[in-house]
Design a protein around this motif. Structure first.
Motif, PDB file in Angstrom:
ATOM      1  N   ASP A 127       6.085 -16.452  68.171  1.00 52.75           N
ATOM      2  CA  ASP A 127       6.913 -15.626  68.739  1.00 52.75           C
ATOM      3  C   ASP A 127       8.245 -16.098  68.039  1.00 52.75           C
ATOM      4  O   ASP A 127       9.048 -15.228  68.006  1.00 52.75           O
ATOM      5  N   SER A 128       8.694 -17.283  67.847  1.00 50.91           N
ATOM      6  CA  SER A 128       9.942 -17.570  67.279  1.00 50.91           C
ATOM      7  C   SER A 128       9.854 -18.775  66.245  1.00 50.91           C
ATOM      8  O   SER A 128       8.864 -19.798  66.722  1.00 50.91           O
TER       9      SER A 128
ATOM     10  N   ASN B 155      12.291 -21.653  64.736  1.00 56.10           N
ATOM     11  CA  ASN B 155      13.906 -22.335  64.637  1.00 56.10           C
ATOM     12  C   ASN B 155      13.609 -23.488  63.331  1.00 56.10           C
ATOM     13  O   ASN B 155      12.730 -24.228  63.407  1.00 56.10           O
TER      14      ASN B 155
ATOM     15  N   ASP C 158       9.212  -8.509  64.317  1.00 55.87           N
ATOM     16  CA  ASP C 158       9.856  -8.844  65.738  1.00 55.87           C
ATOM     17  C   ASP C 158       9.934 -10.227  65.642  1.00 55.87           C
ATOM     18  O   ASP C 158      10.078 -10.768  66.655  1.00 55.87           O
ATOM     19  N   LEU C 159       9.634 -10.997  64.608  1.00 56.08           N
ATOM     20  CA  LEU C 159       9.469 -12.537  64.725  1.00 56.08           C
ATOM     21  C   LEU C 159      11.135 -12.869  64.721  1.00 56.08           C
ATOM     22  O   LEU C 159      12.050 -12.250  64.073  1.00 56.08           O
ATOM     23  N   ARG C 160      11.418 -13.738  65.766  1.00 60.05           N
ATOM     24  CA  ARG C 160      12.777 -14.173  65.949  1.00 60.05           C
ATOM     25  C   ARG C 160      12.818 -15.560  65.295  1.00 60.05           C
ATOM     26  O   ARG C 160      11.992 -16.477  65.439  1.00 60.05           O
ATOM     27  N   VAL C 161      13.887 -15.553  64.214  1.00 57.06           N
ATOM     28  CA  VAL C 161      14.034 -16.625  63.454  1.00 57.06           C
ATOM     29  C   VAL C 161      15.513 -17.249  63.517  1.00 57.06           C
ATOM     30  O   VAL C 161      16.505 -16.443  63.342  1.00 57.06           O
TER      31      VAL C 161
ATOM     32  N   ASP D  11       7.979 -21.434  69.003  1.00 54.85           N
ATOM     33  CA  ASP D  11       7.695 -20.908  70.214  1.00 54.85           C
ATOM     34  C   ASP D  11       6.420 -20.098  69.909  1.00 54.85           C
ATOM     35  O   ASP D  11       6.177 -18.905  69.084  1.00 54.85           O
TER      36      ASP D  11
END
Length: 335
Positions: free
Chosen positions: A150-151, A153, A228-231, A251
């Motif tokens: 999902d994400s 970091n 839609d990957l949150r980086v 995540d």
């Protein structure tokens, strides 16, 4: 291999270019001719003869803007380079295939071992990731396939290797000056790099992120084909000659423990798993061909949160990825 091809290498005198030539010597690829091209035309205008060594032979470096690209089957632009768009136009006009590792490439991105080679059919120019995303993708793709992401970091501690010989010499010179009690000279960086950590790699863009941080996000989304990957990325420059260190936090779409992650990554080409009690560092990977993953741990309070530690020599790994892609593009020559 039976077939041969003729190869041009852009910015052949740079650290990345010289590493590419070294890896080429060690590979099974057999170019009929190798043409070293200049990344900085001013070096040729100085009047001094510019050469690079390849298999014990001194090859003359020639201008990238006057070279006849019809004489080469493939042009490789080393990972992290900055290339004049005129060079790319000349290569296209000459019918020369291009493996583009430049920081401003806009062509279709591909990483050997992750995507179907059939996707390259008919393409004259293919890009490979130019940021730490190249190291992460080989680790993240197997996880995405099995549990979903999902994400991402990442805290990327980047060495001086990608800045070339100038960056290495600046660190070496400043270290000597400081230990000798002399004033420090700053040329490449606005702040001292010796015994320091610089919180900016690349130009600052709108929103406060640097160009390097934005590139990581873009290349991860492209490489994983997940818009839609949150980086979230933070890049810092550290006083290390070779080897990048990445603290990665994921995540996931569903929980997974560390042992399952080790099973997912076991056997992935180019990836080596550190023992559970091992703390891998850049000292262990400088000059090596593998991406080492260690400190795999599941967040005890959030089962779908995973932490990883990745270390690798990006200059060496980038050269290996470029040549692997070259072999795919030139498969008709290598039969």
């Amino acid at each position: 291999m039976i077939g041969t091809f003729d190869l041009a290498i852009y910015d052949a005198q740079s650290l990345a270019g010289e590493t590419l030539l070294t890896v080429l010597e060690e590979s099974q690829l057999t170019p009929g001719a190798v043409y070293p091209l200049a990344g900085d035309e001013a070096l040729l205008e100085s009047g001094d003869e510019a050469t690079v060594d390849y298999k014990g032979t001194e090859l003359e470096v020639v201008s990238a803007t006057t070279f006849s690209y019809a004489d080469a089957d493939l042009l490789i632009i080393p990972v992290g380079s900055e290339v004049d768009p005129e060079v790319l136009n000349l290569a296209r006009e000459g019918g020369c295939r291009v493996v583009n590792g430049s920081v401003n490439s806009e062509s279709e991105m591909y990483l050997p071992g992750l995507l179907d080679p059939a996707e390259l059919s008919g393409l004259q120019e293919v890009a490979i990731p130019s940021s730490p995303a190249a190291l992460m993708l080989q680790v993240l793709k197997p996880l995405q396939d099995r549990v979903g992401i999902d994400s991402v970091n990442v805290m990327a501690s980047l060495s001086l290797g990608e800045t070339g010989q100038k960056g290495i010499e600046e660190l070496r010179g400043q270290t000597i000056d400081l230990l000798s009690g002399k004033p420090v000279k700053k040329k490449l960086f606005e702040q001292r790099i010796a015994f320091n950590v610089l919180p900016q790699v690349g130009a600052v863009t709108d929103g406060g992120f640097t160009s390097s941080e934005r590139r990581i996000a873009e290349e991860l989304m492209k490489g994983l084909k997940q818009d839609d990957l949150r980086v979230g990325a933070t890049c810092v420059r550290v006083p290390v000659f070779f080897g990048d260190s990445l603290a990665v936090h994921l995540d996931l779409d569903r929980p997974v423990d560390g042992q399952a992650v080790r099973e997912f990554l076991a056997g992935v080409e180019g990836v080596e798993l550190a023992a559970n009690d091992e703390m891998p560092s850049v000292e262990t990977v400088a000059g090596k061909d593998v991406i080492v993953v260690g400190r795999i741990r599941q967040n005890p309070d959030h089962a779908d949160h995973l932490c990883l530690w990745i270390v690798a020599d990006p200059v060496r790994c980038g050269a290996i990825q470029a040549l692997a892609l070259a072999e795919i593009l030139l498969k008709d020559f290598l039969k």
